[in-house]
Write a protein that holds these residues in place. Sequence first.
Motif, PDB file in Angstrom:
ATOM      1  N   SER A 268     -31.000 -34.936  -3.460  1.00  0.00           N
ATOM      2  CA  SER A 268     -32.284 -34.804  -2.785  1.00  0.00           C
ATOM      3  C   SER A 268     -32.470 -35.874  -1.715  1.00  0.00           C
ATOM      4  N   ASP A 269     -31.803 -37.015  -1.872  1.00  0.00           N
ATOM      5  CA  ASP A 269     -31.815 -38.101  -0.889  1.00  0.00           C
ATOM      6  C   ASP A 269     -30.486 -38.826  -0.984  1.00  0.00           C
ATOM      7  N   PRO A 270     -29.474 -38.391  -0.219  1.00  0.00           N
ATOM      8  CA  PRO A 270     -28.120 -38.965  -0.338  1.00  0.00           C
ATOM      9  C   PRO A 270     -28.039 -40.454  -0.025  1.00  0.00           C
ATOM     10  N   ARG A 271     -29.105 -41.024   0.552  1.00  0.00           N
ATOM     11  CA  ARG A 271     -29.075 -42.466   0.800  1.00  0.00           C
ATOM     12  C   ARG A 271     -29.265 -43.270  -0.486  1.00  0.00           C
ATOM     13  N   VAL A 272     -29.788 -42.617  -1.524  1.00  0.00           N
ATOM     14  CA  VAL A 272     -30.059 -43.312  -2.781  1.00  0.00           C
ATOM     15  C   VAL A 272     -28.814 -43.270  -3.663  1.00  0.00           C
ATOM     16  N   ILE A 273     -28.337 -44.450  -4.030  1.00  0.00           N
ATOM     17  CA  ILE A 273     -27.140 -44.595  -4.856  1.00  0.00           C
ATOM     18  C   ILE A 273     -27.541 -45.275  -6.155  1.00  0.00           C
ATOM     19  N   LEU A 274     -27.116 -44.714  -7.272  1.00  0.00           N
ATOM     20  CA  LEU A 274     -27.360 -45.324  -8.578  1.00  0.00           C
ATOM     21  C   LEU A 274     -26.025 -45.766  -9.159  1.00  0.00           C
ATOM     22  N   SER A 275     -25.991 -46.969  -9.676  1.00  0.00           N
ATOM     23  CA  SER A 275     -24.760 -47.490 -10.261  1.00  0.00           C
ATOM     24  C   SER A 275     -25.057 -48.069 -11.636  1.00  0.00           C
ATOM     25  N   THR A 276     -24.090 -47.955 -12.536  1.00  0.00           N
ATOM     26  CA  THR A 276     -24.235 -48.535 -13.867  1.00  0.00           C
ATOM     27  C   THR A 276     -23.017 -49.393 -14.172  1.00  0.00           C
ATOM     28  N   SER A 277     -23.242 -50.427 -14.955  1.00  0.00           N
ATOM     29  CA  SER A 277     -22.158 -51.307 -15.364  1.00  0.00           C
ATOM     30  C   SER A 277     -22.012 -51.286 -16.874  1.00  0.00           C
ATOM     31  N   TYR A 278     -20.908 -51.852 -17.332  1.00  0.00           N
ATOM     32  CA  TYR A 278     -20.562 -51.823 -18.748  1.00  0.00           C
ATOM     33  C   TYR A 278     -21.649 -52.433 -19.624  1.00  0.00           C
ATOM     34  N   ASP A 279     -22.399 -53.412 -19.095  1.00  0.00           N
ATOM     35  CA  ASP A 279     -23.420 -54.088 -19.887  1.00  0.00           C
ATOM     36  C   ASP A 279     -24.727 -53.304 -19.968  1.00  0.00           C
ATOM     37  N   GLY A 280     -24.761 -52.088 -19.423  1.00  0.00           N
ATOM     38  CA  GLY A 280     -25.936 -51.236 -19.544  1.00  0.00           C
ATOM     39  C   GLY A 280     -26.934 -51.334 -18.409  1.00  0.00           C
ATOM     40  N   LEU A 281     -26.609 -52.067 -17.361  1.00  0.00           N
ATOM     41  CA  LEU A 281     -27.526 -52.252 -16.240  1.00  0.00           C
ATOM     42  C   LEU A 281     -27.447 -51.055 -15.288  1.00  0.00           C
ATOM     43  N   ILE A 282     -28.604 -50.521 -14.901  1.00  0.00           N
ATOM     44  CA  ILE A 282     -28.681 -49.447 -13.906  1.00  0.00           C
ATOM     45  C   ILE A 282     -29.374 -50.012 -12.674  1.00  0.00           C
ATOM     46  N   ILE A 283     -28.722 -49.909 -11.513  1.00  0.00           N
ATOM     47  CA  ILE A 283     -29.271 -50.452 -10.268  1.00  0.00           C
ATOM     48  C   ILE A 283     -29.382 -49.343  -9.229  1.00  0.00           C
ATOM     49  N   LYS A 284     -30.472 -49.371  -8.510  1.00  0.00           N
ATOM     50  CA  LYS A 284     -30.726 -48.413  -7.429  1.00  0.00           C
ATOM     51  C   LYS A 284     -30.465 -49.106  -6.091  1.00  0.00           C
ATOM     52  N   TRP A 285     -29.671 -48.448  -5.246  1.00  0.00           N
ATOM     53  CA  TRP A 285     -29.343 -48.947  -3.919  1.00  0.00           C
ATOM     54  C   TRP A 285     -29.766 -47.911  -2.878  1.00  0.00           C
ATOM     55  N   ILE A 286     -30.106 -48.366  -1.698  1.00  0.00           N
ATOM     56  CA  ILE A 286     -30.410 -47.467  -0.588  1.00  0.00           C
ATOM     57  C   ILE A 286     -29.451 -47.794   0.549  1.00  0.00           C
ATOM     58  N   GLN A 287     -28.664 -46.810   0.943  1.00  0.00           N
ATOM     59  CA  GLN A 287     -27.672 -47.042   1.982  1.00  0.00           C
ATOM     60  C   GLN A 287     -28.352 -47.471   3.275  1.00  0.00           C
ATOM     61  N   GLY A 288     -27.839 -48.532   3.880  1.00  0.00           N
ATOM     62  CA  GLY A 288     -28.432 -49.084   5.090  1.00  0.00           C
ATOM     63  C   GLY A 288     -29.445 -50.167   4.816  1.00  0.00           C
ATOM     64  N   ILE A 289     -29.911 -50.261   3.561  1.00  0.00           N
ATOM     65  CA  ILE A 289     -30.882 -51.290   3.179  1.00  0.00           C
ATOM     66  C   ILE A 289     -30.283 -52.220   2.137  1.00  0.00           C
ATOM     67  N   GLY A 290     -29.674 -51.629   1.108  1.00  0.00           N
ATOM     68  CA  GLY A 290     -29.060 -52.422   0.049  1.00  0.00           C
ATOM     69  C   GLY A 290     -29.816 -52.308  -1.260  1.00  0.00           C
ATOM     70  N   TYR A 291     -29.904 -53.432  -1.956  1.00  0.00           N
ATOM     71  CA  TYR A 291     -30.510 -53.480  -3.289  1.00  0.00           C
ATOM     72  C   TYR A 291     -31.948 -52.987  -3.262  1.00  0.00           C
ATOM     73  N   SER A 292     -32.282 -52.086  -4.224  1.00  0.00           N
ATOM     74  CA  SER A 292     -33.628 -51.527  -4.272  1.00  0.00           C
ATOM     75  C   SER A 292     -34.278 -51.703  -5.639  1.00  0.00           C
ATOM     76  N   GLY A 293     -33.617 -52.400  -6.548  1.00  0.00           N
ATOM     77  CA  GLY A 293     -34.241 -52.691  -7.833  1.00  0.00           C
ATOM     78  C   GLY A 293     -33.430 -52.240  -9.028  1.00  0.00           C
ATOM     79  N   ARG A 294     -33.783 -52.800 -10.186  1.00  0.00           N
ATOM     80  CA  ARG A 294     -33.172 -52.411 -11.448  1.00  0.00           C
ATOM     81  C   ARG A 294     -34.047 -51.376 -12.143  1.00  0.00           C
ATOM     82  N   LEU A 295     -33.412 -50.444 -12.826  1.00  0.00           N
ATOM     83  CA  LEU A 295     -34.133 -49.497 -13.666  1.00  0.00           C
ATOM     84  C   LEU A 295     -34.122 -50.061 -15.086  1.00  0.00           C
TER      85      LEU A 295
END
Length: 568
Positions: A268-295
């Motif tokens: 719905s918005d390809p600029r929004v990237i969600l990533s997860t790491s082994y420790d259970g952290l979910i982070i939202k990124w916005i392409q062209g801006i960068g870090y957008s917060g933790r979920l």
Amino acid sequence: MTANSGRGPKGNLTNKKLDNFLYMIMEKGDALEAQIQEAHAVRKEAWLQFAKRPSSNRSTLTAGWDSGSNVGEFDGHSKRVLSCAFKPTRPFRIVTCGEDFLVNFYEGPPFKFKQSLRHHSNFVNCIRYSPDGSKIISVSSDKKGVIYDGKTGEKIGELSSEDGHKGSIYAVSWSPVSKQVLTVSADKSAKVWEISEDGNGKVMKTLACPGSGGVEDMLVGCLWQNDHLVTISLGGTISIFSASDLDKAPLSFSGHMKNVNSLAVLKSDPRVILSTSYDGLIIKWIQGIGYSGRLERKENSQIKCFAAVEGEIVSSGFDNKRMLSCLKHGDGMTFFYTYYHASTLIKIWRISLQGDQCGDADCIDIGSQPKDLSLSPLSPELALVSTESGVVLLHGTKVVSTIKLGFPVAASAISPDGSEAIIGGQDGKLHIYSVTGDTLNEEAVLEKHRGAITVIRYSPDVSMFASGDVNREAVVWDRATREVKVKNMLYHTARINCLAWSPDNSMVATGSLDTCVIIYEIDKPASSRVTIKGAHLGGVYGIAFTDDTSVVTSGEDACVRVWKLTPQ
């Protein structure tokens, strides 16, 4: 076609977390990147210093930056050396500090031991020369900061205890004009000090860093670079203050500290990237801006992988309790993920999200550890969960059916309309099933792979699908004829961990344990591939296209990178 990343040159730091922090700072903006690169520039007469860590962890080596020649090797510490600094002006000096509570002073070159200074009563964590070389400051776990004469090593003053730090001081950095210093502490505060001519320091400003006040908010690193004051917390949050306006709220951003094992791009918005790491952290990124917060989630659990379809995410993890969760975001976005906790229960969770916070959860037992998870884009409530011996079909938080397949399962995918499922086995075979209600009917078995299947993905137009295996091979299949469409995709040197299609169906990208990303064009032979070497130290574990010319990847190095594809 070539691929380029906006990152700077690879560092050679021994602390991987600090390396990742510096890259995040550098990628925040061209101006800041230029300033940090300027700080890293080697002066003509500078020397390379580093702590040599033999079994005793007590000695220091000094070498010429251009030749590597030894210009001073000396002992003097009875315990581990924690920090060292070099006088940037003549006459040259070197100071070291360590866990033996000592500050050692050396003259040279060739550098020889001059004296030991004992003004601290606990670990001396950091020592720094002022840019003009006139002063030295050391900070310690005894909550004190001591200032010395830069030429003689004689103590000339201290940081005032009035309004001082209430916990261990971990790092210090001088201002460019050598008249102020920045310190950070376990008390979760940063302080700017005015250093007088007599060598004593007085607090100018205490900087409030964002955080919840937990252990992860302890500040462990800092840098004063031109007008930027940078602090780093134990949890990985970087805060950037303005030296010319200390009352201004800092720019704060964060990242992963562990292997980033999964990526998802919201259609719905390809600029929004969600990533997860082994420790259970979910982070939202916005392409062209960068870090957008933790979920933020209430449960402290590990996550292995996940997939996003419109407003839903499916993910899995490792531990004793296996759970599939659904988180509903405040803007209508819903996330599914499985995780594990210290229990033998195996459940599905549906959790509401208010903003970036998780609400209460409902759960359903799924009975076995998930191997892979897949959502149906046109029917997001429908999910396919593969286990060691079969699959589980889910509709929302309800288990529709649990099906034993009679062979060890390694990977799976469900078609966008939910009418077909492809199950990959440990034997390298692809089993194609039609999905009717709560049953699977086998339609075909495809044999091409020579190792266990690791990943299966349908193309966006569903006319093709691609698969990868542990034997480094990827295969593109025609869905209608079930024949191989692109062959000889054997250019990785280790197992393929992840795979993604471009939105226009023209390219397939693969990520591997060999640290490389390879992009293949469907209408060209595999030999015309584009290879991104060393994309992620330790291996590539997540990959996705954000558009037809941009690829986002993640890996063992705890980084998320965006690559731009350009025609050759």
